[in-house]
Design a protein around this motif. Structure first.
Motif, PDB file in Angstrom:
ATOM      1  N   LEU A 137       3.841  13.293  -3.572  1.00  0.00           N
ATOM      2  CA  LEU A 137       4.354  11.917  -4.382  1.00  0.00           C
ATOM      3  C   LEU A 137       4.040  10.425  -4.303  1.00  0.00           C
ATOM      4  O   LEU A 137       4.192   9.736  -5.090  1.00  0.00           O
ATOM      5  CB  LEU A 137       5.870  12.146  -4.876  1.00  0.00           C
ATOM      6  N   ALA A 138       3.719  10.362  -3.217  1.00  0.00           N
ATOM      7  CA  ALA A 138       3.324   8.931  -2.641  1.00  0.00           C
ATOM      8  C   ALA A 138       2.191   8.369  -3.476  1.00  0.00           C
ATOM      9  O   ALA A 138       1.284   9.288  -3.755  1.00  0.00           O
ATOM     10  CB  ALA A 138       2.940   8.948  -1.173  1.00  0.00           C
ATOM     11  N   GLN A 139       2.291   7.312  -3.899  1.00  0.00           N
ATOM     12  CA  GLN A 139       1.421   6.579  -4.759  1.00  0.00           C
ATOM     13  C   GLN A 139       0.998   5.268  -4.187  1.00  0.00           C
ATOM     14  O   GLN A 139       1.434   4.538  -3.333  1.00  0.00           O
ATOM     15  CB  GLN A 139       1.823   6.346  -6.131  1.00  0.00           C
ATOM     16  N   GLU A 140      -0.297   5.034  -4.451  1.00  0.00           N
ATOM     17  CA  GLU A 140      -1.010   3.541  -4.005  1.00  0.00           C
ATOM     18  C   GLU A 140      -1.362   2.832  -5.024  1.00  0.00           C
ATOM     19  O   GLU A 140      -2.055   3.184  -6.039  1.00  0.00           O
ATOM     20  CB  GLU A 140      -2.268   3.735  -2.963  1.00  0.00           C
ATOM     21  N   ILE A 141      -0.751   1.674  -5.379  1.00  0.00           N
ATOM     22  CA  ILE A 141      -0.835   0.756  -6.611  1.00  0.00           C
ATOM     23  C   ILE A 141      -1.760  -0.479  -6.135  1.00  0.00           C
ATOM     24  O   ILE A 141      -1.665  -1.078  -5.237  1.00  0.00           O
ATOM     25  CB  ILE A 141       0.605   0.350  -7.221  1.00  0.00           C
ATOM     26  N   ARG A 142      -2.807  -0.558  -7.058  1.00  0.00           N
ATOM     27  CA  ARG A 142      -3.642  -2.015  -6.611  1.00  0.00           C
ATOM     28  C   ARG A 142      -3.460  -2.789  -8.005  1.00  0.00           C
ATOM     29  O   ARG A 142      -3.602  -2.273  -9.104  1.00  0.00           O
ATOM     30  CB  ARG A 142      -4.868  -1.439  -6.477  1.00  0.00           C
ATOM     31  N   ALA A 143      -3.065  -3.803  -7.502  1.00  0.00           N
ATOM     32  CA  ALA A 143      -2.864  -5.104  -8.804  1.00  0.00           C
ATOM     33  C   ALA A 143      -3.760  -6.198  -8.080  1.00  0.00           C
ATOM     34  O   ALA A 143      -3.149  -6.840  -7.193  1.00  0.00           O
ATOM     35  CB  ALA A 143      -1.401  -5.372  -9.032  1.00  0.00           C
ATOM     36  N   ARG A 144      -4.820  -6.489  -8.778  1.00  0.00           N
ATOM     37  CA  ARG A 144      -5.708  -7.543  -8.433  1.00  0.00           C
ATOM     38  C   ARG A 144      -5.856  -7.330  -6.711  1.00  0.00           C
ATOM     39  O   ARG A 144      -6.602  -6.182  -6.466  1.00  0.00           O
ATOM     40  CB  ARG A 144      -5.106  -8.909  -8.567  1.00  0.00           C
ATOM     41  N   THR A 145      -5.639  -8.108  -5.800  1.00  0.00           N
ATOM     42  CA  THR A 145      -6.028  -8.021  -4.473  1.00  0.00           C
ATOM     43  C   THR A 145      -4.869  -7.253  -3.784  1.00  0.00           C
ATOM     44  O   THR A 145      -4.729  -7.412  -2.375  1.00  0.00           O
ATOM     45  CB  THR A 145      -6.289  -9.389  -3.823  1.00  0.00           C
ATOM     46  N   HIS A 146      -3.709  -6.901  -4.388  1.00  0.00           N
ATOM     47  CA  HIS A 146      -2.749  -6.262  -3.835  1.00  0.00           C
ATOM     48  C   HIS A 146      -2.681  -4.815  -3.755  1.00  0.00           C
ATOM     49  O   HIS A 146      -2.752  -4.571  -4.650  1.00  0.00           O
ATOM     50  CB  HIS A 146      -0.970  -6.934  -4.348  1.00  0.00           C
ATOM     51  N   VAL A 147      -1.766  -4.424  -2.521  1.00  0.00           N
ATOM     52  CA  VAL A 147      -1.630  -3.021  -2.475  1.00  0.00           C
ATOM     53  C   VAL A 147      -0.082  -2.851  -2.401  1.00  0.00           C
ATOM     54  O   VAL A 147       0.409  -3.264  -1.471  1.00  0.00           O
ATOM     55  CB  VAL A 147      -2.630  -2.517  -1.216  1.00  0.00           C
TER      56      VAL A 147
END
Length: 131
Positions: free
Chosen positions: A12-22
């Protein structure tokens, strides 16, 4: 406008990328996750709280008002009938005059994330005055 990219390898773990942020998202262990990040509703509430706080800060700075520390607490609620709502509480560490509080209340009701979420569920906000 805004966009994110999400990657999920397994579980269930997710990695979210928003612009240069993780960022991470996950579920608590009791819900089958590994608790490596906030749950999706916690991220939704974080977006509302962050938008509320930063919009209030920008407005107060333009007016020359000192709010001190801003705290925003948000809770997602679902009643026995399945009705959903959000309760938000706003706190400033410095006391504000009544007319300033009214203006600030009008501002937090018009923040972008508030307006988006209010299209689908009610948000009730209370003000907790400085002690």
């Amino acid at each position: 406008m805004s966009s994110v990219h999400l990657v999920s390898q397994s579980g269930l773990a997710q990695e979210i990328r928003a612009r240069t942020h993780v960022l991470k998202a996950d579920e608590p262990v009791g819900a089958g996750g590994t608790d490596t990040g906030p749950a999706p509703y916690e991220i939704l509430l974080s977006a509302l709280a962050a938008c509320t706080s930063l919009t209030l800060r920008m407005y107060a700075d333009r007016k020359g008002w000192d709010l001190g520390r801003i705290e925003v607490e948000a809770r997602f609620l679902r009643d026995a009938n399945g009705e959903e709502s959000i309760r938000r509480e706003v706190f400033f560490s410095l006391p504000q005059a009544a007319d300033s509080q009214e203006r600030l209340a009008a501002v937090w009701e018009k923040t972008p994330v508030t307006k988006t979420l209010k299209r689908s569920l009610p948000i009730t906000t209370t003000f907790r005055p400085a002690e």
